[in-house]
Design an enzyme around this catalytic site. Structure first.
Site, PDB file in Angstrom:
ATOM      1  CB  CYS A  92     -12.893  -6.432  -2.373  1.00  0.00           C
ATOM      2  SG  CYS A  92     -13.008  -6.944  -0.648  1.00  0.00           S
ATOM      3  NE  ARG A 126     -12.569  -7.325   8.280  1.00  0.00           N
ATOM      4  CZ  ARG A 126     -13.110  -6.722   7.220  1.00  0.00           C
ATOM      5  NH1 ARG A 126     -12.456  -6.692   6.070  1.00  0.00           N
ATOM      6  NH2 ARG A 126     -14.276  -6.140   7.324  1.00  0.00           N
ATOM      7  CG  HIS A 191      -7.755  -5.526  -1.783  1.00  0.00           C
ATOM      8  ND1 HIS A 191      -8.594  -4.624  -2.391  1.00  0.00           N
ATOM      9  CD2 HIS A 191      -8.496  -6.165  -0.835  1.00  0.00           C
ATOM     10  CE1 HIS A 191      -9.795  -4.694  -1.835  1.00  0.00           C
ATOM     11  NE2 HIS A 191      -9.766  -5.617  -0.899  1.00  0.00           N
TER      12      HIS A 191
END
Length: 249
Positions: A92, A126, A191
């Site tokens: 990320c 997002r 993640h």
């Protein structure tokens, strides 16, 4: 094979959101399963990266933390050479820090280390949720599962290759790709933590240092993989339930 595996965790106080510290634990766990001792070296902000590490990890972080990490890395005259010479996983914000440039919260371009032939921008919305990708030219690595929570894009240049193709989720935000890899560097928006969810990827990183690894069956992790893949793809879940019902019959 080194006598002791040195795992360098870069700026864990800044780059460790969404459980990315678990990537370190996954490496230690799967190394120990093969009788390999691992030593974790945590590098604080504004501290030069050690040259004697075997594996380097950069996790995710919020926009302000990412800018602090970028400043520190760019001020470290050994960071580029150290990270270019050793296997590295960047997640990320860490992914963006190794690109040519990335955009901050105001949409202003900021310089990265340029270890990846990648330019990172901003998504209109997002990306949040489960993500599934099929690895690109990574023999022995099955479908990758993860969780994404980011505003970043990634445009790959000719020297970088994607980590995988998106099945479910957003990934790099265009062209259907997720992540990047170049030389010894693996970068992703996944993640989860990504190495806990994907033990074959963990083993791939370890093998870059220690060579071929003995097989290791980790039933609990495989169960987690199945659960997360089912959560991301309801059709897969229904197919698995039907198959289990058939076996029970």
């Amino acid at each position: 094979m080194p006598d002791e595996l040195g795992i360098v965790h870069v700026y864990p106080e800044l780059l460790g959101t969404y459980g990315d510290r678990g990537n370190v634990l996954a490496l230690v766990h799967r190394a120990a399963a093969r009788g390999i001792t691992a030593r974790v070296i945590e590098v604080a902000l504004d501290t030069p990266l050690p040259r004697d590490g075997d594996l380097y990890l950069l996790g995710g972080g919020e926009d302000s933390a990412q800018l602090l990490a970028a400043r520190s890395l760019l001020a470290d005259d050994r960071a580029r050479s150290v990270l270019a010479e050793r296997p590295c996983l960047a997640v990320c914000a860490g992914f963006q820090l190794l690109a040519h440039r990335f955009e901050d919260a105001d949409g202003q371009p900021q310089p990265g280390l340029g270890l990846l032939d990648v330019t990172c921008g901003r998504l209109a919305r997002r990306a949040v949720g489960e993500i599934v990708t099929e690895p690109e030219d990574l023999p022995g690595v099955p479908t990758l599962t993860g969780y994404e929570n980011h505003r970043g894009t990634a445009v790959l240049g000719p020297r970088a290759r994607p980590l995988g193709r998106v099945v479910t989720g957003v990934g790099n935000g265009r062209d259907g790709w997720e992540g990047a890899r170049q030389g010894h560097t693996f970068a992703t928006y996944l993640h989860g933590p990504v190495l806990v969810r994907n033990p074959a990827l963990t083993d791939l990183l370890l093998s870059r240092v220690v060579g071929e690894l003995a097989p290791f069956d980790d039933t609990d992790v495989e169960r987690l993989r199945d659960e997360r893949l089912d959560a991301a793809d309801p059709r897969r879940h229904r197919a698995r339930r039907a198959l289990l019902g058939h076996w029970a019959a």
